[in-house]
Design an enzyme around this catalytic site. Structure first.
Site, mmCIF file in Angstrom:
data_model
loop_
_atom_site.group_PDB
_atom_site.id
_atom_site.type_symbol
_atom_site.label_atom_id
_atom_site.label_comp_id
_atom_site.label_asym_id
_atom_site.label_seq_id
_atom_site.Cartn_x
_atom_site.Cartn_y
_atom_site.Cartn_z
ATOM 1 N N SER A 110 35.515 94.462 33.143
ATOM 2 C CA SER A 110 36.294 94.286 34.362
ATOM 3 C C SER A 110 37.691 93.755 34.043
ATOM 4 O O SER A 110 38.678 94.168 34.656
ATOM 5 C CB SER A 110 35.571 93.327 35.310
ATOM 6 O OG SER A 110 36.310 93.115 36.483
ATOM 7 N N LYS A 119 34.452 87.215 35.367
ATOM 8 C CA LYS A 119 34.648 88.652 35.195
ATOM 9 C C LYS A 119 34.071 89.083 33.847
ATOM 10 O O LYS A 119 34.156 88.347 32.860
ATOM 11 C CB LYS A 119 36.141 89.002 35.239
ATOM 12 C CG LYS A 119 36.748 89.082 36.630
ATOM 13 C CD LYS A 119 38.186 89.574 36.546
ATOM 14 C CE LYS A 119 38.822 89.721 37.917
ATOM 15 N NZ LYS A 119 38.179 90.748 38.745
ATOM 16 N N GLU A 157 28.721 73.633 52.285
ATOM 17 C CA GLU A 157 27.423 74.269 52.493
ATOM 18 C C GLU A 157 26.835 74.751 51.165
ATOM 19 O O GLU A 157 25.710 74.451 50.830
ATOM 20 C CB GLU A 157 27.560 75.449 53.462
ATOM 21 C CG GLU A 157 27.824 75.030 54.895
ATOM 22 C CD GLU A 157 26.630 74.349 55.534
ATOM 23 O OE1 GLU A 157 25.489 74.656 55.145
ATOM 24 O OE2 GLU A 157 26.843 73.503 56.416
ATOM 25 N N LYS A 179 41.370 95.717 34.711
ATOM 26 C CA LYS A 179 42.497 95.115 35.414
ATOM 27 C C LYS A 179 43.743 95.093 34.544
ATOM 28 O O LYS A 179 44.864 95.240 35.043
ATOM 29 C CB LYS A 179 42.136 93.693 35.871
ATOM 30 C CG LYS A 179 43.113 93.130 36.891
ATOM 31 C CD LYS A 179 42.514 91.993 37.672
ATOM 32 C CE LYS A 179 43.431 91.601 38.819
ATOM 33 N NZ LYS A 179 42.844 90.544 39.669
ATOM 34 N N ARG A 233 31.615 82.788 39.439
ATOM 35 C CA ARG A 233 31.438 84.044 38.690
ATOM 36 C C ARG A 233 32.517 84.170 37.627
ATOM 37 O O ARG A 233 33.631 83.654 37.754
ATOM 38 C CB ARG A 233 31.470 85.249 39.633
ATOM 39 C CG ARG A 233 32.806 85.463 40.355
ATOM 40 C CD ARG A 233 33.558 86.650 39.780
ATOM 41 N NE ARG A 233 34.853 86.804 40.431
ATOM 42 C CZ ARG A 233 35.974 86.322 39.936
ATOM 43 N NH1 ARG A 233 35.953 85.631 38.805
ATOM 44 N NH2 ARG A 233 37.128 86.514 40.562
ATOM 45 N N GLU A 286 32.416 93.241 54.925
ATOM 46 C CA GLU A 286 33.581 94.126 54.813
ATOM 47 C C GLU A 286 33.667 94.730 53.420
ATOM 48 O O GLU A 286 33.957 95.911 53.245
ATOM 49 C CB GLU A 286 34.861 93.341 55.143
ATOM 50 C CG GLU A 286 36.105 94.180 55.317
ATOM 51 C CD GLU A 286 36.948 94.241 54.064
ATOM 52 O OE1 GLU A 286 37.987 94.943 54.066
ATOM 53 O OE2 GLU A 286 36.582 93.595 53.057
ATOM 54 N N HIS A 287 33.387 93.914 52.402
ATOM 55 C CA HIS A 287 33.409 94.392 51.020
ATOM 56 C C HIS A 287 32.334 95.457 50.800
ATOM 57 O O HIS A 287 32.594 96.483 50.160
ATOM 58 C CB HIS A 287 33.198 93.226 50.062
ATOM 59 C CG HIS A 287 33.099 93.648 48.622
ATOM 60 N ND1 HIS A 287 34.195 94.041 47.884
ATOM 61 C CD2 HIS A 287 32.025 93.748 47.791
ATOM 62 C CE1 HIS A 287 33.806 94.366 46.665
ATOM 63 N NE2 HIS A 287 32.494 94.201 46.581
ATOM 64 N N GLU A 306 40.342 80.593 39.911
ATOM 65 C CA GLU A 306 40.660 80.900 41.304
ATOM 66 C C GLU A 306 39.580 80.299 42.193
ATOM 67 O O GLU A 306 38.393 80.580 42.015
ATOM 68 C CB GLU A 306 40.731 82.407 41.540
ATOM 69 C CG GLU A 306 41.131 82.743 42.975
ATOM 70 C CD GLU A 306 40.992 84.209 43.314
ATOM 71 O OE1 GLU A 306 41.968 84.792 43.802
ATOM 72 O OE2 GLU A 306 39.906 84.765 43.094
#
Length: 247
Positions: free
Chosen positions: A60, A56, A49, A64, A54, A165-166, A150
């Site tokens: 960021s 980081k 679709e 981490k 993105r 949810e995020h 990823e």
């Protein structure tokens, strides 16, 4: 003067570091575009679709590093942080997710180093998606690097649930009440049920289409005169095929 030179050298290193991940994403997105076009041409159907990539930010990444208590070095960051570059692929149906996964696995220059299937084994909160860690070859002017990207592959329903949810958890600064957690899990179950229903409908419609195509092929071997059907002899069909091939 020494500090200025050190700053310039560091700036160049971090720029090259981030560029490697950008180039890896560009390369992977190009592969996905080719697969989409090929699949559309061969099957008159597009399993993807849309895609969203993105990188980081350096901030960021540094946060981490501190959370994981890694060494602050480029080699350590590459070894310990695998989601600096991310690509999300959204599909219509669950079967498309595994189809795309197999397409990526068949690419000889890609290396799938890890797979996490949260569809067959959803997370406790209901999250579903297929995660792949993919090593992508990147050819720089002075060296070749295998860069980790990823890849998350999910359906529209899975993506819709995960996005909301995020947002809910991002805005909620305190502990989320148990009642809301249960409702989110129920919503995830509903999304999964919708995926299963749409998958079933998709398969049934595909079977009907296939049967219609077989009937259309069969009808070309018959003629109808005054509502009476006549089967064309195989020998005649061979002569027609032979004549067309000689044109």
């Amino acid at each position: 003067m020494v500090q200025l030179e050190q700053f310039k050298r560091f700036k160049e290193e971090i720029t090259r570091f981030m560029m490697m991940y950008k180039f890896a994403l560009d390369s992977l997105e190009t592969k996905i575009d080719i697969l989409k076009e090929e699949f559309q041409f061969l099957h008159d159907y597009n399993p993807i679709e849309h895609t969203n990539s993105r990188l980081k930010t350096p901030e960021s990444i540094l946060n981490k590093v501190f959370r994981k208590q890694c060494d602050i070095s480029f080699s350590s960051i590459r070894s310990n942080i695998k989601d600096i570059a991310g690509l999300r692929i959204t599909c219509s149906f669950v079967s498309d997710i595994y189809r795309i996964s197999e397409m990526l696995r068949s690419q000889s220059d890609l290396n799938i180093i890890e797979t996490k299937d949260y569809i067959k084994q959803p997370k406790p909160n209901g999250y579903q998606s297929l995660h792949l860690l993919v090593e992508v070859p990147v050819y720089m002017s002075d060296r070749h690097e295998n860069v980790c990207v990823e890849v998350q592959i999910r359906t529209i329903a899975m993506d819709f649930w995960a996005s909301l949810e995020h947002k809910i958890f991002y805005k909620y600064k305190q502990t989320v009440p148990l009642r809301l957690l249960q409702e989110l899990k129920e919503a995830a179950d509903s999304a999964a049920a919708l995926d299963r229903q749409m998958e079933r409908l998709h398969k049934e419609i595909a079977e009907i289409k296939e049967n219609q195509e077989e009937e259309e092929i069969g009808s070309t071997k018959r003629i109808v005169i005054r509502n009476q059907e006549f089967q064309l002899p195989a020998a005649l069909m061979e002569l027609i095929d032979l004549g067309q091939s000689n044109e």
